[in-house]
Write an enzyme that holds these catalytic residues in place. Structure first.
Site, PDB file in Angstrom:
ATOM      1  N   ARG A 147      53.822  15.718  50.340  1.00  0.00           N
ATOM      2  CA  ARG A 147      55.036  16.761  49.819  1.00  0.00           C
ATOM      3  C   ARG A 147      54.007  17.950  49.130  1.00  0.00           C
ATOM      4  O   ARG A 147      54.393  19.091  49.136  1.00  0.00           O
ATOM      5  CB  ARG A 147      55.994  16.299  48.981  1.00  0.00           C
ATOM      6  N   HIS A 148      53.023  17.669  48.311  1.00  0.00           N
ATOM      7  CA  HIS A 148      52.197  18.420  47.722  1.00  0.00           C
ATOM      8  C   HIS A 148      51.288  19.184  48.609  1.00  0.00           C
ATOM      9  O   HIS A 148      51.047  20.482  48.559  1.00  0.00           O
ATOM     10  CB  HIS A 148      51.696  17.719  46.783  1.00  0.00           C
ATOM     11  N   CYS A 197      40.541  34.264  28.390  1.00  0.00           N
ATOM     12  CA  CYS A 197      40.830  35.420  27.910  1.00  0.00           C
ATOM     13  C   CYS A 197      41.381  35.287  26.804  1.00  0.00           C
ATOM     14  O   CYS A 197      41.980  34.234  26.335  1.00  0.00           O
ATOM     15  CB  CYS A 197      41.169  36.592  28.886  1.00  0.00           C
ATOM     16  N   GLY A 198      41.984  36.494  26.150  1.00  0.00           N
ATOM     17  CA  GLY A 198      42.869  36.340  24.851  1.00  0.00           C
ATOM     18  C   GLY A 198      44.152  35.560  25.036  1.00  0.00           C
ATOM     19  O   GLY A 198      44.250  34.353  24.246  1.00  0.00           O
ATOM     20  N   THR A 199      44.969  35.757  26.120  1.00  0.00           N
ATOM     21  CA  THR A 199      46.021  34.916  26.421  1.00  0.00           C
ATOM     22  C   THR A 199      45.760  34.074  27.503  1.00  0.00           C
ATOM     23  O   THR A 199      46.853  33.208  27.700  1.00  0.00           O
ATOM     24  CB  THR A 199      47.193  35.981  26.673  1.00  0.00           C
ATOM     25  N   GLY A 200      44.904  34.167  28.488  1.00  0.00           N
ATOM     26  CA  GLY A 200      44.842  33.701  29.735  1.00  0.00           C
ATOM     27  C   GLY A 200      45.595  34.196  30.742  1.00  0.00           C
ATOM     28  O   GLY A 200      45.191  33.843  31.991  1.00  0.00           O
ATOM     29  N   ASP A 204      36.264  36.722  28.795  1.00  0.00           N
ATOM     30  CA  ASP A 204      35.847  38.112  28.321  1.00  0.00           C
ATOM     31  C   ASP A 204      35.736  37.823  26.837  1.00  0.00           C
ATOM     32  O   ASP A 204      35.573  36.643  26.474  1.00  0.00           O
ATOM     33  CB  ASP A 204      37.264  38.769  28.866  1.00  0.00           C
ATOM     34  N   HIS A 205      35.795  38.984  26.267  1.00  0.00           N
ATOM     35  CA  HIS A 205      35.482  38.967  24.863  1.00  0.00           C
ATOM     36  C   HIS A 205      36.385  38.255  23.881  1.00  0.00           C
ATOM     37  O   HIS A 205      36.317  37.577  23.040  1.00  0.00           O
ATOM     38  CB  HIS A 205      35.412  40.530  24.152  1.00  0.00           C
ATOM     39  N   HIS A 261      49.487  17.961  41.421  1.00  0.00           N
ATOM     40  CA  HIS A 261      50.576  18.458  42.232  1.00  0.00           C
ATOM     41  C   HIS A 261      50.226  19.930  42.971  1.00  0.00           C
ATOM     42  O   HIS A 261      50.422  20.038  44.277  1.00  0.00           O
ATOM     43  CB  HIS A 261      51.841  18.913  41.580  1.00  0.00           C
ATOM     44  N   ASN A 262      49.248  20.604  42.607  1.00  0.00           N
ATOM     45  CA  ASN A 262      48.948  21.874  42.955  1.00  0.00           C
ATOM     46  C   ASN A 262      47.429  21.951  43.498  1.00  0.00           C
ATOM     47  O   ASN A 262      46.990  22.834  43.962  1.00  0.00           O
ATOM     48  CB  ASN A 262      49.081  23.068  41.930  1.00  0.00           C
ATOM     49  N   GLY A 310      45.885  37.615  31.765  1.00  0.00           N
ATOM     50  CA  GLY A 310      45.287  38.582  32.529  1.00  0.00           C
ATOM     51  C   GLY A 310      44.249  38.020  33.671  1.00  0.00           C
ATOM     52  O   GLY A 310      44.178  38.273  34.762  1.00  0.00           O
TER      53      GLY A 310
END
Length: 142
Positions: free
Chosen positions: A132-133, A64-67, A7-8, A97-98, A69
């Site tokens: 396990r993962h 985004c600004g914070t990541g 985003d912006h 792991h993910n 949202g």
């Protein structure tokens, strides 16, 4: 191919990440936004995540600004495992792991040099493929 979107609030950092991808010869597709005009992050999260789910792109990067949202919006898409990372350890661990397939960054949180190290680790760290993962990922996918 890497799908990238912002985003912006993440536009400036996205431009730095795009330069990095170009320097490394990594193909990418920019799903927007294309300037700093106010816009809605869910639109870009959806576009990038659909490209990953449809296998048009191998992985995605969202900013985004914070990541926060944009990562929340991304994780609403079935088949996406988006990780918000603001440090190198998390970027490496989320791949190992993910098997995260989308990286989220906060353009107002992480500086350019650190962001590029995070992107590099995210793009080049393989999934561990340990049982396990795999088992834990299967439980997330339910």
């Amino acid at each position: 191919m890497i799908a990238i979107g912002s985003d912006h609030g993440g536009y400036a950092l996205k431009q730095e990440v795009i330069k990095y991808l170009e320097t490394k010869g990594l193909p990418y597709k920019d799903y927007g936004c294309y300037d700093t005009s106010s816009c809605d992050y869910p639109d870009y999260a959806k576009a990038v995540c659909e490209a990953v789910v449809n296998e048009t792109c191998e992985k995605g990067i969202l900013i985004c600004g914070t990541g926060i949202g944009i990562s929340m919006a991304a994780n609403k898409v079935q088949g996406i495992r988006c990780a918000l990372c603001h440090d190198c350890f998390s970027a490496k661990a989320t791949r190992e792991h993910n098997d995260a397939n989308v990286l989220a960054l906060g353009g107002r949180i992480v500086g350019g040099e650190l962001a590029l190290m995070i992107v590099d680790l995210f793009l080049h760290t393989p999934f561990s493929d340990e049982d396990r993962h795999k088992r834990r990922i299967e439980k997330i996918e339910l």
